[in-house]
Structure formats: C-alpha cells, structure tokens
Design a protein around this motif. Structure first.
Motif, PDB file in Angstrom:
ATOM      1  N   SER A   1      28.948  40.373  40.452  1.00 43.42           N
ATOM      2  CA  SER A   1      28.015  39.482  41.156  1.00 43.42           C
ATOM      3  C   SER A   1      28.668  38.856  42.382  1.00 43.42           C
ATOM      4  O   SER A   1      27.996  38.570  43.384  1.00 43.42           O
ATOM      5  N   MET A   2      29.958  38.624  42.329  1.00 40.94           N
ATOM      6  CA  MET A   2      30.671  38.038  43.468  1.00 40.94           C
ATOM      7  C   MET A   2      30.791  39.028  44.623  1.00 40.94           C
ATOM      8  O   MET A   2      30.800  38.635  45.803  1.00 40.94           O
ATOM      9  N   ALA A   3      30.878  40.293  44.337  1.00 39.67           N
ATOM     10  CA  ALA A   3      31.070  41.291  45.385  1.00 39.67           C
ATOM     11  C   ALA A   3      29.842  41.426  46.271  1.00 39.67           C
ATOM     12  O   ALA A   3      29.960  41.668  47.478  1.00 39.67           O
ATOM     13  N   ILE A   4      28.639  41.267  45.679  1.00 42.47           N
ATOM     14  CA  ILE A   4      27.405  41.476  46.457  1.00 42.47           C
ATOM     15  C   ILE A   4      27.258  40.437  47.563  1.00 42.47           C
ATOM     16  O   ILE A   4      27.025  40.790  48.730  1.00 42.47           O
ATOM     17  N   PRO A   5      27.378  39.101  47.296  1.00 43.67           N
ATOM     18  CA  PRO A   5      27.308  38.130  48.404  1.00 43.67           C
ATOM     19  C   PRO A   5      28.415  38.319  49.441  1.00 43.67           C
ATOM     20  O   PRO A   5      28.196  38.092  50.631  1.00 43.67           O
ATOM     21  N   ALA A   6      29.607  38.728  49.000  1.00 44.04           N
ATOM     22  CA  ALA A   6      30.695  38.946  49.959  1.00 44.04           C
ATOM     23  C   ALA A   6      30.347  40.059  50.937  1.00 44.04           C
ATOM     24  O   ALA A   6      30.571  39.944  52.150  1.00 44.04           O
ATOM     25  N   ILE A   7      29.777  41.164  50.403  1.00 38.89           N
ATOM     26  CA  ILE A   7      29.364  42.264  51.278  1.00 38.89           C
ATOM     27  C   ILE A   7      28.238  41.813  52.205  1.00 38.89           C
ATOM     28  O   ILE A   7      28.219  42.144  53.402  1.00 38.89           O
ATOM     29  N   ALA A   8      27.307  41.023  51.662  1.00 42.56           N
ATOM     30  CA  ALA A   8      26.180  40.548  52.477  1.00 42.56           C
ATOM     31  C   ALA A   8      26.653  39.667  53.627  1.00 42.56           C
ATOM     32  O   ALA A   8      26.114  39.734  54.746  1.00 42.56           O
ATOM     33  N   ILE A   9      27.653  38.822  53.374  1.00 43.44           N
ATOM     34  CA  ILE A   9      28.188  37.960  54.433  1.00 43.44           C
ATOM     35  C   ILE A   9      28.768  38.803  55.561  1.00 43.44           C
ATOM     36  O   ILE A   9      28.484  38.590  56.753  1.00 43.44           O
ATOM     37  N   ILE A  10      29.588  39.776  55.204  1.00 46.09           N
ATOM     38  CA  ILE A  10      30.251  40.602  56.224  1.00 46.09           C
ATOM     39  C   ILE A  10      29.219  41.376  57.047  1.00 46.09           C
ATOM     40  O   ILE A  10      29.302  41.440  58.282  1.00 46.09           O
ATOM     41  N   VAL A  11      28.211  41.947  56.351  1.00 51.53           N
ATOM     42  CA  VAL A  11      27.181  42.707  57.069  1.00 51.53           C
ATOM     43  C   VAL A  11      26.394  41.793  57.996  1.00 51.53           C
ATOM     44  O   VAL A  11      26.096  42.147  59.151  1.00 51.53           O
ATOM     45  N   SER A  12      26.056  40.574  57.534  1.00 51.64           N
ATOM     46  CA  SER A  12      25.296  39.633  58.370  1.00 51.64           C
ATOM     47  C   SER A  12      26.104  39.211  59.592  1.00 51.64           C
ATOM     48  O   SER A  12      25.562  39.102  60.704  1.00 51.64           O
ATOM     49  N   LEU A  13      27.415  38.960  59.426  1.00 51.88           N
ATOM     50  CA  LEU A  13      28.245  38.553  60.559  1.00 51.88           C
ATOM     51  C   LEU A  13      28.389  39.687  61.571  1.00 51.88           C
ATOM     52  O   LEU A  13      28.356  39.459  62.784  1.00 51.88           O
ATOM     53  N   ILE A  14      28.549  40.912  61.070  1.00 52.21           N
ATOM     54  CA  ILE A  14      28.629  42.057  61.987  1.00 52.21           C
ATOM     55  C   ILE A  14      27.332  42.192  62.773  1.00 52.21           C
ATOM     56  O   ILE A  14      27.339  42.411  64.001  1.00 52.21           O
TER      57      ILE A  14
ATOM     58  N   ILE B   1      38.682  30.795  56.206  1.00 52.39           N
ATOM     59  CA  ILE B   1      38.751  29.914  55.036  1.00 52.39           C
ATOM     60  C   ILE B   1      37.378  29.733  54.416  1.00 52.39           C
ATOM     61  O   ILE B   1      37.217  29.756  53.183  1.00 52.39           O
ATOM     62  N   ALA B   2      36.357  29.530  55.275  1.00 52.54           N
ATOM     63  CA  ALA B   2      34.998  29.367  54.750  1.00 52.54           C
ATOM     64  C   ALA B   2      34.544  30.610  54.006  1.00 52.54           C
ATOM     65  O   ALA B   2      33.896  30.511  52.944  1.00 52.54           O
ATOM     66  N   LEU B   3      34.867  31.775  54.534  1.00 49.53           N
ATOM     67  CA  LEU B   3      34.493  33.027  53.869  1.00 49.53           C
ATOM     68  C   LEU B   3      35.159  33.130  52.496  1.00 49.53           C
ATOM     69  O   LEU B   3      34.514  33.482  51.494  1.00 49.53           O
ATOM     70  N   ILE B   4      36.444  32.781  52.429  1.00 47.28           N
ATOM     71  CA  ILE B   4      37.159  32.843  51.152  1.00 47.28           C
ATOM     72  C   ILE B   4      36.592  31.832  50.155  1.00 47.28           C
ATOM     73  O   ILE B   4      36.386  32.135  48.971  1.00 47.28           O
ATOM     74  N   LEU B   5      36.326  30.615  50.624  1.00 50.51           N
ATOM     75  CA  LEU B   5      35.794  29.585  49.730  1.00 50.51           C
ATOM     76  C   LEU B   5      34.416  29.963  49.193  1.00 50.51           C
ATOM     77  O   LEU B   5      34.106  29.713  48.018  1.00 50.51           O
ATOM     78  N   VAL B   6      33.579  30.556  50.039  1.00 55.85           N
ATOM     79  CA  VAL B   6      32.251  30.971  49.579  1.00 55.85           C
ATOM     80  C   VAL B   6      32.373  32.003  48.468  1.00 55.85           C
ATOM     81  O   VAL B   6      31.684  31.927  47.438  1.00 55.85           O
ATOM     82  N   ILE B   7      33.265  32.962  48.672  1.00 55.63           N
ATOM     83  CA  ILE B   7      33.442  33.999  47.651  1.00 55.63           C
ATOM     84  C   ILE B   7      33.971  33.391  46.351  1.00 55.63           C
ATOM     85  O   ILE B   7      33.530  33.734  45.245  1.00 55.63           O
ATOM     86  N   ILE B   8      34.923  32.442  46.472  1.00 56.03           N
ATOM     87  CA  ILE B   8      35.481  31.808  45.273  1.00 56.03           C
ATOM     88  C   ILE B   8      34.414  31.013  44.523  1.00 56.03           C
ATOM     89  O   ILE B   8      34.295  31.083  43.289  1.00 56.03           O
ATOM     90  N   VAL B   9      33.617  30.240  45.268  1.00 56.34           N
ATOM     91  CA  VAL B   9      32.580  29.428  44.624  1.00 56.34           C
ATOM     92  C   VAL B   9      31.534  30.317  43.948  1.00 56.34           C
ATOM     93  O   VAL B   9      31.087  30.043  42.825  1.00 56.34           O
ATOM     94  N   VAL B  10      31.151  31.396  44.622  1.00 55.45           N
ATOM     95  CA  VAL B  10      30.180  32.316  44.028  1.00 55.45           C
ATOM     96  C   VAL B  10      30.735  32.912  42.738  1.00 55.45           C
ATOM     97  O   VAL B  10      30.053  32.987  41.706  1.00 55.45           O
ATOM     98  N   GLY B  11      32.008  33.324  42.783  1.00 58.66           N
ATOM     99  CA  GLY B  11      32.617  33.880  41.575  1.00 58.66           C
ATOM    100  C   GLY B  11      32.761  32.867  40.465  1.00 58.66           C
ATOM    101  O   GLY B  11      32.628  33.194  39.277  1.00 58.66           O
ATOM    102  N   LEU B  12      33.023  31.596  40.829  1.00 57.92           N
ATOM    103  CA  LEU B  12      33.200  30.553  39.827  1.00 57.92           C
ATOM    104  C   LEU B  12      31.918  30.274  39.058  1.00 57.92           C
ATOM    105  O   LEU B  12      31.939  30.071  37.841  1.00 57.92           O
ATOM    106  N   PHE B  13      30.790  30.266  39.759  1.00 57.03           N
ATOM    107  CA  PHE B  13      29.536  29.903  39.103  1.00 57.03           C
ATOM    108  C   PHE B  13      28.802  31.114  38.526  1.00 57.03           C
ATOM    109  O   PHE B  13      28.131  30.998  37.503  1.00 57.03           O
ATOM    110  N   LEU B  14      28.894  32.256  39.187  1.00 59.04           N
ATOM    111  CA  LEU B  14      28.251  33.447  38.621  1.00 59.04           C
ATOM    112  C   LEU B  14      29.117  34.089  37.539  1.00 59.04           C
ATOM    113  O   LEU B  14      28.602  34.862  36.722  1.00 59.04           O
ATOM    114  N   ARG B  15      30.417  33.814  37.585  1.00 58.09           N
ATOM    115  CA  ARG B  15      31.342  34.221  36.514  1.00 58.09           C
ATOM    116  C   ARG B  15      31.307  35.729  36.269  1.00 58.09           C
ATOM    117  O   ARG B  15      31.334  36.188  35.130  1.00 58.09           O
ATOM    118  N   ASP B  16      31.203  36.474  37.363  1.00 60.42           N
ATOM    119  CA  ASP B  16      31.171  37.930  37.231  1.00 60.42           C
ATOM    120  C   ASP B  16      31.631  38.518  38.554  1.00 60.42           C
ATOM    121  O   ASP B  16      31.056  38.231  39.613  1.00 60.42           O
TER     122      ASP B  16
END
Length: 727
Positions: free
Chosen positions: A284-297, A266-281
């Motif tokens: 731009s939303m895809a880059i933080p999502a990829i960074a989160i997954i790589v950091s967790l791995i 849920i936290a991962l989904i909410l972070v992606i949603i919030v990033v997309g809401l404010f960056l509005r692109d």
C-alpha cells in the motif's frame, strides 16, 4: 517618474511602468518623447547628450577589480575595467547596464589663472588653440591628375598623443619671434575626467562595477554568461590584479533552491513513511509513492510547456503539492483495502467497487481545490505576478493527481495489492473500532460540537487580525550596504577621513567575507562629496550557523561599533527579497511638495515625518539624504559692468566654469608603451587571433591598456582598434 539632479551637470529621470507593460515599447515611447523635447532643451544639454536605457533598479552583480599588493592605483584599475571587462559584459544578451564606478582616463590641462591673466589670456583662448592645432585633417594626395609614375599621399600628424606634444602647443607669438607655449601657462598631465570618487577593496586600490538586467530576462542565464566572461578576463589579468564578485543574486538563489530541493526530498520521504505507518503495508505504501513521482514529473512537463522556470515560487508550489497529490492515491488505496478487509477475495472486484464509490468524491474535491488556486493566478498587480506561477503549478499538480487517482492507482492496486489475511483484518478492525467509538461519542454530545464551530470562527478572526502581514518575508540575502552621510558640505578628503573611521571598526567583524568602499557616492549611487558607503558581503550561510551570525545581528553590531562616530549618520540597508522593487529592504516613501512653500519648508516637514516614523515600534529606522544646509555661494553677474568693459556675461560664466568646474574640449589618441604589453589567444567568431594589449606610462603610475591589436594566427594580418579618450 522621479528625477535626481546634481550640481555637476547631470540629471537622471527614472520612469516606472505598470506590470505587464512591454519593455521594448516603453523604451520606444520614451525615446519619442525625449526626441520631441530636445528642441526646447539648452544647447549645452543636447551637446552633452541624452541617453535612454532599459534596465531594472536592482543589481544582478557587483564585481570588483583590486590590487592586493597595491601595485596598481585606482585610476589604472578603473580604466582597465572599463576597457577590458565592461565592453564584454555589456554585450551579454539581457544585461541592461554595466556601471563602472569611476571616471574615464583623460589628459588634464590645469590652467594657472595668474599666468593666464599676465599674458592676457582666458580659457576660451586655450580652447581655440586646441581646436586649431590638435585636429585631424584630410590633406589629400599629389599626382592624381598627372601622368607621373608615383602618386604621393599627404600625411598630417593629426591629433597629438604625448603630454610633451600638448606642452609645446603654441599659444602666442610676439612680433620679435618669442613663443608662448601651453606649458608656460598650464600644467599638463594624464589624469581622469573628474576626481569626485574614490574606490577601495579591503583597504587596497580597487574599482567596482554594477551589472543590471533587462526586464523580462532570466537572471540565472545572464549570471552564467557573466561568470564565463569573468573567468576569461581573469586569465588575461596582469600579475597583481584580482577580479572578484562583491555581490551576486545567484548566491542566495542557489542556496534557496538547494534548501527547497532538500525540503522537497524530505517531504517526499516523510509522506512515504507516514503512509506506511498508517496503512501498515509496504504494498500500500508503494502505490502513493509511485503516484507522487508520476504527478511531479507531469507537473514539470506542464511547467515546461507553459514557460515557467524552476524558481523559488514553483519549487515552493511543488513542496505544497507533495502533501496534496498523495491524498487522492491514499484514499483509493485505503478504500480498496477496506473492501478487501470486508471479505472481497478478488482485488479486481474490490478495486471496481471502491472506484464506483469514490470517483465522484475525488473529482469534486480536486475541482474545489483547483477552484481556489486558479483565480489567484489571475490577480492583478504585484501579488498577481508572484502568485501566478504558484497557483497554476499547484492547480496542475492537483489535476494530475486526480488523473492518477482515477487511472493509474486502480491499475496499481490490481497489480500490487493482495487480499487481507485474517490477522491483518483483525488488527485493522481494532483500529476501526476505536475510531468508531470516538465518532459515536461525538454524536452523543452534539451540542459541544455545534458550540465549537462559532468558537473556532472567533479564533480565526482574532488570528487574522493579530497576525503580522506582509507581501513576502524578509530573508538573509548575505549583503549589507553601509551608507555613511557626513555633514553637508564636507569635501571628499574630509569624507574620506570619516570613512576611515567607519572602515576601521567594520572590517574586523568576523562574519564579513569581502567589502568594497566608495567615497563620493551614497548607497543609492547619488553623487555627493559628503557621502560614502561600504558594500559588505557576508560569508556563506553554511559558515554562519551560530545565533549571532545572521544578517540582523551583523547589522546591529555595525550600528553598535559606529555609534561613537558623531560626524556622520550611519545607516545599514539589506538587499530586498524581491529584486527590482527597491534598492533595499523595507519600503520607500516620497514626500512631494504640492504647495507654494520653498525647499526649507519641505525639509522641515520631511524631518517631522521621519521623526514620527522612528517613534513607531514596527519601523526599524527611517532616514533621508535630503538636506538643505549645504554651504554654497550664489554667483551674480553684473551685466551693466560687463558691457562697460566690453565683456559678455556669457564669457564671465564660461571663464568661471572652466577655471572651477573644468571643460571638455576634445579627444585624443593615446600613444602606447610596449612596457606593459601582454597577450592571450582567443577566438573572434571562427578566427583564432592573438589579442595584444599595450599600456601607457604616465610617469607616476601604471595606467590602463589603450590599444588592442588583433593578430590573426592563420594569416598573420593585424587589425588595430584605438581607444579614444576625453581631454
């Protein structure tokens, strides 16, 4: 060090070691000290034996074996559990102790004092009869030194195995040939070593066992192996037996890990949603999502390298890390977007310029963040044990986030982002203008900003002082121990009647899934005839979602229903959140007498202390099982009168002990009855065998299997293992 002694001849000394101590070395040190003290101990203690066990004071599991249709009694079930299940559980690596709540099966000789006196006998005479006529003796062979064709082996019957054999033991023979047999002065039957414990499961005969782990072992791995052994044992159970889990640590762990993983997603989904809401692109939303997954791995790889397990602390750290590891990537993406919005047409140039401005700030903030969590990991004591994995996992996640921000994110920006269109630039400019107006307004009222700082600090101090503190929060573990303390001196029969009242009002609580009952022991496993307890397992958390279904509400309901029982004190305990730091939630206090006062003064002071504790609002209930009002007699042996009658005081005490307390005088093999034979195919190493367990019929009820026959399927050869029992 704490010690508990009871009047049945047992004493338990518990030694707690500091955090970080090597458990194997601790056991070796204790064994050395015990060996050095054995020379000063009474011979009776040395003969009975002293055992040193490495274990924890919390149970991994409590299992129960019961007969829903009442076909088997508790004596049979206890011995079946001891012989067919307990040895397999004890061999599991990491299991510290398997404690079966019950007595060993035994042949009992009940002496009749009147008849013994009429024939001039004392218990020691019966001991001598057993030692002389019930023994194993190598009788040798004939013809070993001669040239005869055959050599004959002399075979002695050895120890007896039937009740009738013991009944016909010769005690005395008169000159005229009359024989006095043991059955003439005693009643012989198959029973148990003692009768100070009764066990039931949901009002049916049952037997229970607790399983503890060795310090430093992995509870998850051990319970998986325990489950495998239980599943194998269930396949071999005779009809009418059920083997069930009463409590298990894995129930709460699995439910907690499931909730944490759910929160993680849920936290991962909410972070992606919030990033997309404010960056509005979406780019731009895809880059933080990829960074989160790589950091967790990368964090999982770090945990594997340093030996951390996937537990509640590390999962909680990952939940916190999600909101942290995304920060650096968001800052990089937003900076590149700002460059593109300001007129850069080359994404490459915009990324280079943005990283030139940000790299120092990114490194500084990440190092500061790591500087907060890394020192926490080196905290000593209990807190250090808990926060080591949390702190290092968080620090590793932040370090990997920084690495991604200065390496992966710029590359992704170059590959994914595109120059801003005019509409997007204008839209972004509108939001930026509003932000700038707000900042300028704050700068025009600097005195209010400066004044808000001490106000914020004052509110922080007030919050710190008024917020409740604790090591860890108390959680619903799904298990309740209902301890029943009757009046001192109550017999086991009278305690059983009180326990019947408690059980009758508790069993109908709808949140209860299964419960077991013990008469003769309290919830801390102290043996006493005036206590008992119910181990209650609640339904799963998914089945208890109503407001009154939580564990605190169930505890209050138990108190409400048992308030009318005046013959006993009922106290409910829930399992602690931290396993191994006590047997129940809350805390334990020891009152130590360091003066020359007697036990009565200690009892009075302890009760005063408990009264003061119960007056405090933060104490739910404080109680102690210590009581000095137990009825008892003091036995004094007049040595002078004994010597006048040519009797030793030792003989008087020995006779009294044998008549009242009983004595163990030998071992015997058990003759099996094919009536209760059952078999199952298993593997012993790489060899397929058939295990055939034979049982014994004592004339009144079915008893446990005592002889196990291993028959090789390949060779057909038989190997016998005989279970020896105490008399």
């Amino acid at each position: 060090m704490t010690s508990t002694a009871s009047n049945n001849g047992t004493c338990t000394i518990t030694i707690y070691f500091k955090q970080g101590s090597d458990p194997n070395m601790a056991v070796a040190n204790v064994q050395n000290r015990v060996a050095s003290a054995q020379g000063q101990l009474p011979s009776e203690v040395v003969r009975s034996g002293i055992t040193v066990k490495k274990t924890q004071n919390s149970n991994l599991k409590i299992i129960t074996l019961y007969s829903p249709n009442g076909r088997y009694d508790s004596k049979f079930l206890t011995n079946y559990l001891k012989i067919n299940v307990e040895p397999q559980l004890s061999r599991i690596p990491g299991v510290g102790e398997v404690n079966v709540f019950g007595a060993d099966y035994s042949l009992r000789i009940w002496l009749d004092p009147g008849k013994m006196m009429a024939y001039g006998l004392v218990p020691s005479d019966i001991d001598n009869v057993l030692a002389a006529q019930n023994l194993e003796s190598p009788t040798g062979s004939l013809g070993a030194e001669s040239a005869n064709t055959y050599q004959y082996v002399l075979k002695c019957r050895g120890r007896y195995s039937e009740v009738s054999d013991y009944e016909n033991l010769v005690v005395k023979v008169t000159p005229d040939g009359k024989v006095l047999h043991l059955k003439d002065v005693a009643r012989i039957e198959m029973g148990t070593v003692n009768y100070d414990l009764r066990s039931t499961t949901e009002e049916k005969p049952g037997a229970s066992a607790s399983i503890t782990q060795v310090a430093g072992s992995n509870a998850n791995d051990i319970i998986k192996q325990i489950d495998q052994v239980e599943n194998q044992a269930r396949k071999a159970l005779p009809p009418g037996m059920v083997l069930a889990d009463q409590t298990s640590v894995m129930d709460f762990l699995n439910a907690s890990i499931y909730n944490v993983v759910e929160t993680l997603i849920i936290a991962l989904i909410l972070v992606i949603i919030v990033v997309g809401l404010f960056l509005r692109d979406w780019r731009s939303m895809a880059i933080p999502a990829i960074a989160i997954i790589v950091s967790l791995i990368g964090t999982f790889i770090f945990m594997r390298v340093v030996g951390f397990s996937l537990n509640l602390l590390t999962l909680f750290a990952l939940v916190l890390a999600i909101g942290t590891v995304v920060d650096d990537s968001i800052v990089v993406v937003e900076a590149v977007q700002a460059k593109l919005a300001s007129g850069y047409e080359s994404v490459y140039r915009a990324t280079i310029e943005a990283m030139r401005e940000l790299k120092s700030a990114l490194i500084t903030t990440s190092v500061v963040f790591m500087a907060v969590f890394i020192p926490v990991s080196f905290t000593s004591g209990t807190s250090g044990v808990f926060y080591k994995e949390l702190g290092l996992t968080m620090a590793a996640a932040v370090a990997l986030s920084l690495l991604n921000a200065i390496t992966l994110c710029p590359v992704l920006c170059k590959l994914i982002l595109r120059p801003k269109k005019q509409k997007a630039v204008l839209q972004s400019g509108k939001w930026m203008t509003r932000y700038e107006h707000g900042v300028i307004g704050m700068l025009h009222h600097r005195r209010y900003v400066i004044l808000s700082l001490p106000i914020a600090l004052a509110l922080l101090v007030i919050a710190i002082r008024t917020t409740k503190t604790g090591l860890v929060p108390q959680e619903d573990m799904g298990t309740i121990d209902v301890n029943v303390q009757c009046k001192p001196g109550y017999s086991l029969a009278q305690t059983g009647r009180v326990m019947d009242q408690v059980e009758s009002v508790v069993r109908t609580i709808p949140q209860i899934k299964i419960y077991t009952r013990m008469d003769g022991r309290d919830a801390q496993q102290n043996q006493t005839s005036s206590a008992g307890f119910l181990s209650v397992r609640l339904k799963t958390w998914s089945q208890r979602k109503a407001k009154a279904d939580d564990i605190d509400s169930v505890v209050n309901e138990i108190y409400r229903r048992t308030d009318c029982i005046k013959e006993a004190k009922v106290n409910c305990g829930t399992l602690p959140m931290i396993r191994g730091y006590g047997s129940a939630s809350g805390f334990e206090i020891y009152v130590q007498n360091r003066s020359d006062e007697d036990f009565s003064s200690l009892a009075r002071v302890t009760q005063q202390f408990l009264d003061e504790l119960n007056r405090r609002s933060e104490i739910s209930k404080a109680h102690s099982t210590f009581d000095m009002s137990y009825p008892q007699y003091e036995v004094k042996v007049d040595a002078a009168k004994c010597m006048m009658k040519n009797i030793s005081p030792k003989d008087v005490l020995s006779t009294l002990s044998s008549y009242v307390g009983g004595a163990r005088v030998g071992i015997m093999p058990i003759h099996v009855n094919p009536k209760y034979m059952h078999s199952v195919g298993v593997l012993i190493g790489d060899c397929p065998v058939v295990v055939i367990a034979d049982g014994l019929d004592d004339g009144k009820s079915q008893s446990v299997a005592f002889l196990i026959l291993l028959r090789s399927i390949e060779t057909g050869e038989d190997v016998y293992r005989v279970q020896w029992l105490l008399i």
